[in-house]
Motif scaffolding. Sequence first.
Motif, PDB file in Angstrom:
ATOM      1  N   LYS A   1       0.819  -1.214   0.000  1.00 32.25           N
ATOM      2  CA  LYS A   1       0.000   0.000   0.000  1.00 32.25           C
ATOM      3  C   LYS A   1       0.852   1.263   0.000  1.00 32.25           C
ATOM      4  O   LYS A   1       0.377   2.350  -0.336  1.00 32.25           O
ATOM      5  N   ALA A   2       2.096   1.117   0.426  1.00 28.37           N
ATOM      6  CA  ALA A   2       3.035   2.239   0.407  1.00 28.37           C
ATOM      7  C   ALA A   2       4.415   1.694   0.068  1.00 28.37           C
ATOM      8  O   ALA A   2       4.703   0.523   0.321  1.00 28.37           O
ATOM      9  N   LYS A   3       5.247   2.534  -0.511  1.00 28.60           N
ATOM     10  CA  LYS A   3       6.583   2.100  -0.920  1.00 28.60           C
ATOM     11  C   LYS A   3       7.650   2.812  -0.094  1.00 28.60           C
ATOM     12  O   LYS A   3       7.533   4.005   0.193  1.00 28.60           O
ATOM     13  N   GLY A   4       8.666   2.073   0.264  1.00 29.01           N
ATOM     14  CA  GLY A   4       9.766   2.640   1.026  1.00 29.01           C
ATOM     15  C   GLY A   4       9.574   2.450   2.513  1.00 29.01           C
ATOM     16  O   GLY A   4       8.474   2.674   3.041  1.00 29.01           O
ATOM     17  N   LEU A   5      10.642   2.028   3.198  1.00 30.82           N
ATOM     18  CA  LEU A   5      10.558   1.795   4.638  1.00 30.82           C
ATOM     19  C   LEU A   5      10.210   3.061   5.399  1.00 30.82           C
ATOM     20  O   LEU A   5       9.385   3.043   6.314  1.00 30.82           O
ATOM     21  N   ALA A   6      10.844   4.176   5.019  1.00 35.51           N
ATOM     22  CA  ALA A   6      10.605   5.438   5.718  1.00 35.51           C
ATOM     23  C   ALA A   6       9.155   5.899   5.560  1.00 35.51           C
ATOM     24  O   ALA A   6       8.544   6.394   6.509  1.00 35.51           O
ATOM     25  N   THR A   7       8.607   5.708   4.365  1.00 37.61           N
ATOM     26  CA  THR A   7       7.209   6.099   4.127  1.00 37.61           C
ATOM     27  C   THR A   7       6.263   5.261   4.972  1.00 37.61           C
ATOM     28  O   THR A   7       5.335   5.785   5.597  1.00 37.61           O
ATOM     29  N   CYS A   8       6.491   3.958   4.998  1.00 38.83           N
ATOM     30  CA  CYS A   8       5.641   3.058   5.794  1.00 38.83           C
ATOM     31  C   CYS A   8       5.742   3.404   7.278  1.00 38.83           C
ATOM     32  O   CYS A   8       4.733   3.413   7.993  1.00 38.83           O
ATOM     33  N   ALA A   9       6.970   3.683   7.725  1.00 35.26           N
ATOM     34  CA  ALA A   9       7.174   4.048   9.127  1.00 35.26           C
ATOM     35  C   ALA A   9       6.467   5.357   9.461  1.00 35.26           C
ATOM     36  O   ALA A   9       5.844   5.488  10.530  1.00 35.26           O
ATOM     37  N   PHE A  10       6.534   6.324   8.560  1.00 38.15           N
ATOM     38  CA  PHE A  10       5.876   7.617   8.765  1.00 38.15           C
ATOM     39  C   PHE A  10       4.354   7.438   8.853  1.00 38.15           C
ATOM     40  O   PHE A  10       3.699   8.025   9.722  1.00 38.15           O
ATOM     41  N   ILE A  11       3.802   6.612   7.972  1.00 39.16           N
ATOM     42  CA  ILE A  11       2.366   6.338   8.009  1.00 39.16           C
ATOM     43  C   ILE A  11       1.989   5.697   9.340  1.00 39.16           C
ATOM     44  O   ILE A  11       0.944   6.011   9.923  1.00 39.16           O
ATOM     45  N   GLY A  12       2.860   4.810   9.829  1.00 38.63           N
ATOM     46  CA  GLY A  12       2.605   4.169  11.119  1.00 38.63           C
ATOM     47  C   GLY A  12       2.506   5.177  12.245  1.00 38.63           C
ATOM     48  O   GLY A  12       1.612   5.097  13.096  1.00 38.63           O
ATOM     49  N   VAL A  13       3.405   6.158  12.246  1.00 38.68           N
ATOM     50  CA  VAL A  13       3.387   7.196  13.282  1.00 38.68           C
ATOM     51  C   VAL A  13       2.124   8.044  13.173  1.00 38.68           C
ATOM     52  O   VAL A  13       1.458   8.319  14.184  1.00 38.68           O
ATOM     53  N   ILE A  14       1.787   8.467  11.959  1.00 36.29           N
ATOM     54  CA  ILE A  14       0.587   9.283  11.752  1.00 36.29           C
ATOM     55  C   ILE A  14      -0.672   8.529  12.170  1.00 36.29           C
ATOM     56  O   ILE A  14      -1.591   9.088  12.780  1.00 36.29           O
ATOM     57  N   PHE A  15      -0.726   7.225  11.853  1.00 32.50           N
ATOM     58  CA  PHE A  15      -1.872   6.403  12.233  1.00 32.50           C
ATOM     59  C   PHE A  15      -2.035   6.373  13.749  1.00 32.50           C
ATOM     60  O   PHE A  15      -3.147   6.536  14.268  1.00 32.50           O
ATOM     61  N   ILE A  16      -0.933   6.153  14.459  1.00 30.44           N
ATOM     62  CA  ILE A  16      -0.997   6.105  15.919  1.00 30.44           C
ATOM     63  C   ILE A  16      -1.421   7.453  16.493  1.00 30.44           C
ATOM     64  O   ILE A  16      -2.236   7.525  17.431  1.00 30.44           O
ATOM     65  N   MET A  17      -0.900   8.540  15.937  1.00 32.81           N
ATOM     66  CA  MET A  17      -1.290   9.875  16.414  1.00 32.81           C
ATOM     67  C   MET A  17      -2.782  10.112  16.221  1.00 32.81           C
ATOM     68  O   MET A  17      -3.452  10.660  17.107  1.00 32.81           O
ATOM     69  N   ALA A  18      -3.304   9.685  15.071  1.00 34.84           N
ATOM     70  CA  ALA A  18      -4.740   9.833  14.808  1.00 34.84           C
ATOM     71  C   ALA A  18      -5.560   8.971  15.757  1.00 34.84           C
ATOM     72  O   ALA A  18      -6.595   9.397  16.287  1.00 34.84           O
ATOM     73  N   MET A  19      -5.092   7.736  15.981  1.00 35.01           N
ATOM     74  CA  MET A  19      -5.798   6.824  16.886  1.00 35.01           C
ATOM     75  C   MET A  19      -5.779   7.354  18.318  1.00 35.01           C
ATOM     76  O   MET A  19      -6.781   7.264  19.043  1.00 35.01           O
ATOM     77  N   ALA A  20      -4.635   7.919  18.733  1.00 32.91           N
ATOM     78  CA  ALA A  20      -4.520   8.479  20.079  1.00 32.91           C
ATOM     79  C   ALA A  20      -5.499   9.628  20.269  1.00 32.91           C
ATOM     80  O   ALA A  20      -6.157   9.751  21.312  1.00 32.91           O
ATOM     81  N   ASN A  21      -5.605  10.488  19.260  1.00 33.43           N
ATOM     82  CA  ASN A  21      -6.555  11.598  19.308  1.00 33.43           C
ATOM     83  C   ASN A  21      -7.987  11.086  19.412  1.00 33.43           C
ATOM     84  O   ASN A  21      -8.775  11.559  20.244  1.00 33.43           O
ATOM     85  N   ALA A  22      -8.303  10.090  18.584  1.00 34.01           N
ATOM     86  CA  ALA A  22      -9.661   9.520  18.593  1.00 34.01           C
ATOM     87  C   ALA A  22      -9.976   8.894  19.947  1.00 34.01           C
ATOM     88  O   ALA A  22     -11.086   9.039  20.477  1.00 34.01           O
ATOM     89  N   TRP A  23      -8.981   8.213  20.533  1.00 30.41           N
ATOM     90  CA  TRP A  23      -9.201   7.547  21.824  1.00 30.41           C
ATOM     91  C   TRP A  23      -9.482   8.563  22.927  1.00 30.41           C
ATOM     92  O   TRP A  23     -10.372   8.340  23.766  1.00 30.41           O
ATOM     93  N   GLU A  24      -8.740   9.661  22.933  1.00 24.79           N
ATOM     94  CA  GLU A  24      -8.974  10.689  23.951  1.00 24.79           C
ATOM     95  C   GLU A  24     -10.368  11.295  23.805  1.00 24.79           C
ATOM     96  O   GLU A  24     -11.022  11.616  24.801  1.00 24.79           O
ATOM     97  N   LEU A  25     -10.850  11.448  22.575  1.00 22.63           N
ATOM     98  CA  LEU A  25     -12.205  11.953  22.347  1.00 22.63           C
ATOM     99  C   LEU A  25     -13.250  10.943  22.835  1.00 22.63           C
ATOM    100  O   LEU A  25     -14.279  11.319  23.405  1.00 22.63           O
ATOM    101  N   ILE A  26     -12.961   9.652  22.619  1.00 22.78           N
ATOM    102  CA  ILE A  26     -13.874   8.601  23.087  1.00 22.78           C
ATOM    103  C   ILE A  26     -13.940   8.614  24.611  1.00 22.78           C
ATOM    104  O   ILE A  26     -15.030   8.528  25.202  1.00 22.78           O
ATOM    105  N   GLU A  27     -12.777   8.718  25.264  1.00 23.03           N
ATOM    106  CA  GLU A  27     -12.751   8.766  26.733  1.00 23.03           C
ATOM    107  C   GLU A  27     -13.557   9.954  27.248  1.00 23.03           C
ATOM    108  O   GLU A  27     -14.335   9.826  28.205  1.00 23.03           O
ATOM    109  N   TRP A  28     -13.354  11.110  26.635  1.00 24.70           N
ATOM    110  CA  TRP A  28     -14.056  12.329  27.045  1.00 24.70           C
ATOM    111  C   TRP A  28     -15.561  12.158  26.868  1.00 24.70           C
ATOM    112  O   TRP A  28     -16.344  12.464  27.774  1.00 24.70           O
TER     113      TRP A  28
END
Length: 199
Positions: free
Chosen positions: A121-148
């Motif tokens: 779905k993505a090419k390059g190790l750095a790109t995949c790693a970057f997507i992983g970080v962005i995904f976690i940041m988005a999930m963390a934001n969503a989780w805090e909204l769910i808790e609230w």
Amino acid sequence: MTNQKNIPLILLIILAALGIWSYIDAYDRSVWHVEMASVLTVGGLLVITYPFFKFSNTSYIIVSLWLAMHTIGAHYTFERVPFEWVSDLIGSSRNHYDRVAHFVIGLNSFCVAEWFQRTGKAKGLATCAFIGVIFIMAMANAWELIEWAYAEIDGGSTGAAFLGSQGDIWDAQKDMLSDTLGAICAAVFFVWKNGLKKA
């Protein structure tokens, strides 16, 4: 090689046993149900998708560590997990178990990066790693909204325990920072580990 193939099954058995322990004499059964909803959802999805997509053992170990910490937190409620030694070590009166758990959640950027890499779905190790970080940041934001949202809807002690702010007005921001730091560490590890394979 056979032992390597058995690691996901071994992890599943450990998590199942931990879940049973967690349920028995849980501090607050209503909090247990709320906290375990995410554990059962993620664990169930991994079991269901296993025949179609198998993550690496590294990914399964990382996600199992997260599920295990969450299961322990569900038993005690996060602010009551016996974790005083860490608070004493850093001179804090706050229970930091949830902060460590958020950091461990962040480590799952490795799993996300691996999925993007192996599915193409993505090419390059750095790109995949970057997507992983962005995904976690988005999930963390969503989780805090769910808790609230849950704390607002519940309006009682269960909602407060699920929110787990322990009186810290910056709790959500610090939790998201912990998630992000864990994600960055795992992203670096992902690039390093897979870069070695190509070397």
